[in-house]
Design a protein around this motif. Structure first.
Motif, mmCIF file in Angstrom:
data_model
loop_
_atom_site.group_PDB
_atom_site.id
_atom_site.type_symbol
_atom_site.label_atom_id
_atom_site.label_comp_id
_atom_site.label_asym_id
_atom_site.label_seq_id
_atom_site.Cartn_x
_atom_site.Cartn_y
_atom_site.Cartn_z
ATOM 1 N N SER A 274 49.681 -62.913 -71.685
ATOM 2 C CA SER A 274 50.003 -63.776 -72.738
ATOM 3 C C SER A 274 51.790 -63.617 -72.967
ATOM 4 N N SER A 275 52.203 -64.653 -73.446
ATOM 5 C CA SER A 275 53.545 -64.984 -73.619
ATOM 6 C C SER A 275 53.900 -63.852 -74.762
ATOM 7 N N PRO A 276 53.381 -63.818 -75.993
ATOM 8 C CA PRO A 276 53.723 -62.791 -76.815
ATOM 9 C C PRO A 276 53.691 -61.206 -76.266
ATOM 10 N N SER A 277 52.454 -60.850 -75.406
ATOM 11 C CA SER A 277 52.259 -59.635 -75.087
ATOM 12 C C SER A 277 53.437 -59.303 -74.011
ATOM 13 N N LEU A 278 53.547 -60.421 -73.349
ATOM 14 C CA LEU A 278 54.849 -59.867 -72.315
ATOM 15 C C LEU A 278 56.187 -59.908 -72.980
ATOM 16 N N GLU B 249 48.546 -71.049 -87.479
ATOM 17 C CA GLU B 249 47.512 -69.991 -87.654
ATOM 18 C C GLU B 249 48.092 -69.197 -86.701
ATOM 19 N N THR B 250 47.650 -67.832 -86.959
ATOM 20 C CA THR B 250 47.848 -66.763 -86.091
ATOM 21 C C THR B 250 46.562 -65.879 -86.290
ATOM 22 N N PHE B 251 45.858 -65.645 -85.222
ATOM 23 C CA PHE B 251 44.671 -64.793 -85.206
ATOM 24 C C PHE B 251 44.491 -64.085 -83.922
ATOM 25 N N TRP C 289 46.345 -66.234 -80.948
ATOM 26 C CA TRP C 289 46.569 -67.457 -80.986
ATOM 27 C C TRP C 289 47.737 -67.231 -82.015
ATOM 28 N N SER C 290 49.051 -67.840 -81.808
ATOM 29 C CA SER C 290 49.074 -69.058 -80.694
ATOM 30 C C SER C 290 49.932 -68.403 -79.406
ATOM 31 N N GLU C 291 49.937 -69.191 -78.452
ATOM 32 C CA GLU C 291 50.383 -68.741 -77.232
ATOM 33 C C GLU C 291 52.076 -68.651 -77.299
ATOM 34 N N PHE C 292 52.630 -69.781 -77.660
ATOM 35 C CA PHE C 292 54.066 -69.647 -77.762
ATOM 36 C C PHE C 292 54.401 -69.808 -79.352
ATOM 37 N N GLY C 293 55.511 -69.304 -79.638
ATOM 38 C CA GLY C 293 56.218 -68.991 -80.815
ATOM 39 C C GLY C 293 56.317 -67.760 -81.460
ATOM 40 N N GLY C 294 57.087 -67.248 -82.411
ATOM 41 C CA GLY C 294 57.504 -65.931 -82.653
ATOM 42 C C GLY C 294 56.229 -65.426 -83.567
ATOM 43 N N SER C 295 55.535 -66.280 -84.028
ATOM 44 C CA SER C 295 54.461 -65.526 -84.891
ATOM 45 C C SER C 295 53.511 -64.516 -84.204
ATOM 46 N N GLY C 296 53.265 -64.896 -82.849
ATOM 47 C CA GLY C 296 52.183 -63.991 -82.116
ATOM 48 C C GLY C 296 52.914 -62.698 -81.624
ATOM 49 N N VAL C 297 54.128 -62.379 -81.772
ATOM 50 C CA VAL C 297 54.621 -61.430 -81.367
ATOM 51 C C VAL C 297 54.450 -60.107 -82.192
ATOM 52 N N PRO C 298 54.885 -60.517 -83.608
ATOM 53 C CA PRO C 298 54.438 -59.284 -84.543
ATOM 54 C C PRO C 298 53.042 -58.932 -84.647
ATOM 55 N N MET C 299 52.074 -59.708 -84.275
ATOM 56 C CA MET C 299 50.548 -59.333 -84.198
ATOM 57 C C MET C 299 50.153 -58.599 -83.280
ATOM 58 N N VAL C 300 50.553 -58.851 -82.087
ATOM 59 C CA VAL C 300 50.476 -57.873 -80.814
ATOM 60 C C VAL C 300 51.272 -56.779 -81.143
ATOM 61 N N LYS C 301 52.454 -56.711 -81.375
ATOM 62 C CA LYS C 301 53.078 -55.309 -81.749
ATOM 63 C C LYS C 301 52.367 -54.570 -82.451
ATOM 64 N N SER C 302 51.874 -54.963 -83.637
ATOM 65 C CA SER C 302 50.800 -54.225 -84.601
ATOM 66 C C SER C 302 49.588 -53.634 -83.945
ATOM 67 N N ILE C 303 49.003 -54.668 -83.117
ATOM 68 C CA ILE C 303 48.046 -53.955 -82.286
ATOM 69 C C ILE C 303 48.310 -52.843 -81.452
ATOM 70 N N LEU C 304 49.469 -52.820 -80.779
ATOM 71 C CA LEU C 304 49.779 -51.735 -80.053
ATOM 72 C C LEU C 304 49.988 -50.716 -80.551
ATOM 73 N N LYS C 305 50.837 -50.800 -81.810
ATOM 74 C CA LYS C 305 51.137 -49.641 -82.751
ATOM 75 C C LYS C 305 50.058 -48.866 -83.330
#
Length: 267
Positions: free
Chosen positions: A53-57, A155-157, A216-232
Motif C-alpha cells: 500500500s501507499s502508506p506502508s511504502l 476515516e482511518t482504520f 484505509w485510506s489508500e492515499f493521504g497522510g492519515s494512513g502513514v502514522p497508523m502503519v508506523k504505529s503498527i510496525l513500532k
C-alpha cells in the motif's frame, strides 16, 4: 435480381472464438526472478514484511536501519527512468535486511502493480523458496470496490486476515502471541484481491504464519502514522529518518501503483 457487388455479405459461419483460433498466440512472458548481492541462499528470517500500500511504502522508505540486498525483476516492468539510489518514484521491488538486534527481519517494497496473472509467480519467489520466513506480514490497503460497507475519506482504520497456522498459534493456549494485536478481523463479505491475496495464499499453502493487514485510506497522510504505529508495536527498536524530498512524495505520485488491475480473490 440482387447485385452481388453491393449487397451486404452473409454472416460468417465462424464465431469470434473460432476466428481467434487462427490467431497465433502471444509469446509467453519471461518468468520473474530475484537478483541478490553476494549472499547465501536461501535467506532465512524470523519476520518478512511486504509493503504493497501507499502508506506502508512511504513508511518503509523512511526506515533508517535497512540495507539493500536484492531486487525482484518483473520483465514487463521497464527499468528506464529508475534512479540509481532507491526512490519512491521508481517502479521497483527492492529487498532489504533490517538491522534489528532481536529479530532477523527482511523488508520488501513492491512499488509497481502486479497483474493477476503474475501474482502467484511473484508470491512464489518472495515466500518459501529463496526467502524462507518464520512469519510474514503483508501491508495492503482496503479497496472500496471490494469492501462491504461505506468508506469515508476522513476515516482511518485497519483490519487483519490470518492464515490458519497463525490463528491456531495464539488460540490454542500456547505462548505464541498474535503478530497484530488489537485489530479486528476483516468483515465477512469483503474481499482482498491481487498480490496481497496471492501472498497470503502462499503462506497458507506453505504452513507459514502469515498476517495480512489492510488499512484505509489508500492515499493521504492519515494512513502513514497508523502503519508506523503498527510496525513500532512489532519492532519497538525500529528507527525512522526523513528524506530530503519529504513524506508527501509518494502521495503526489499516486500513479506509481494501481491495484485496480489485480483480480485474484481471497475471502
Amino acid at each position: 435480381m440482387e447485385d452481388v457487388l453491393t449487397e451486404m455479405p452473409p454472416p460468417s459461419r465462424f464465431s469470434k472464438e473460432d476466428l481467434n483460433n487462427f490467431t497465433p498466440p502471444s509469446p509467453p512472458l519471461p518468468s520473474p526472478f530475484l537478483l541478490f548481492s553476494s549472499l547465501n541462499k536461501p535467506l532465512r528470517s524470523s519476520l518478512l514484511i511486504i509493503a504493497l500500500s501507499s502508506p506502508s511504502l512511504s513508511v518503509l522508505n523512511h526506515v533508517a536501519t535497512k540495507t539493500l540486498i536484492g531486487t525482484l525483476i518483473l520483465p514487463e516492468i521497464p527499468l528506464s527512468g529508475n534512479s540509481i539510489e532507491p526512490s519512491l518514484r521508481d517502479k521497483s521491488c527492492n529487498i532489504y535486511t533490517l538491522n534489528d538486534a532481536d529479530k532477523s527481519v527482511i523488508l520488501v517494497s513492491v512499488q509497481y502493480s502486479v497483474s493477476a496473472e503474475r501474482s502467484h509467480a511473484v508470491a512464489k519467489l518472495l515466500i518459501g523458496e529463496q526467502i524462507i520466513p518464520e512469519k510474514v506480514l503483508i501491508l495492503d490497503s482496503v479497496q472500496s470496490l471490494n469492501f462491504r460497507g461505506k468508506l469515508s475519506p476522513d476515516e482511518t482504520f485497519a483490519f487483519k486476515l490470518e492464515t490458519s497456522s497463525e490463528r491456531k498459534g495464539h488460540s490454542d493456549g500456547s505462548s505464541s502471541s498474535p503478530l497484530l494485536k488489537g485489530l479486528d478481523y476483516f468483515p465477512s463479505g469483503s474481499m482482498v484481491d491481487g498480490l496481497a491475496a496471492a501472498l497470503l495464499s502462499r503462506c497458507q499453502m506453505r504452513n507459514i504464519k502469515g498476517t495480512l493487514c489492510v488499512s484505509w485510506s489508500e492515499f493521504g497522510g492519515s494512513g502513514v502514522p497508523m502503519v508506523k504505529s503498527i510496525l513500532k508495536e512489532i519492532l519497538p527498536s525500529l528507527e525512522f529518518g526523513m528524506n530530503s524530498d519529504g513524506e508527501d512524495e509518494y502521495f503526489k505520485l499516486g500513479q506509481i501503483k494501481d491495484n485496480r488491475f489485480d483480480s485474484e480473490l481471497y475471502t
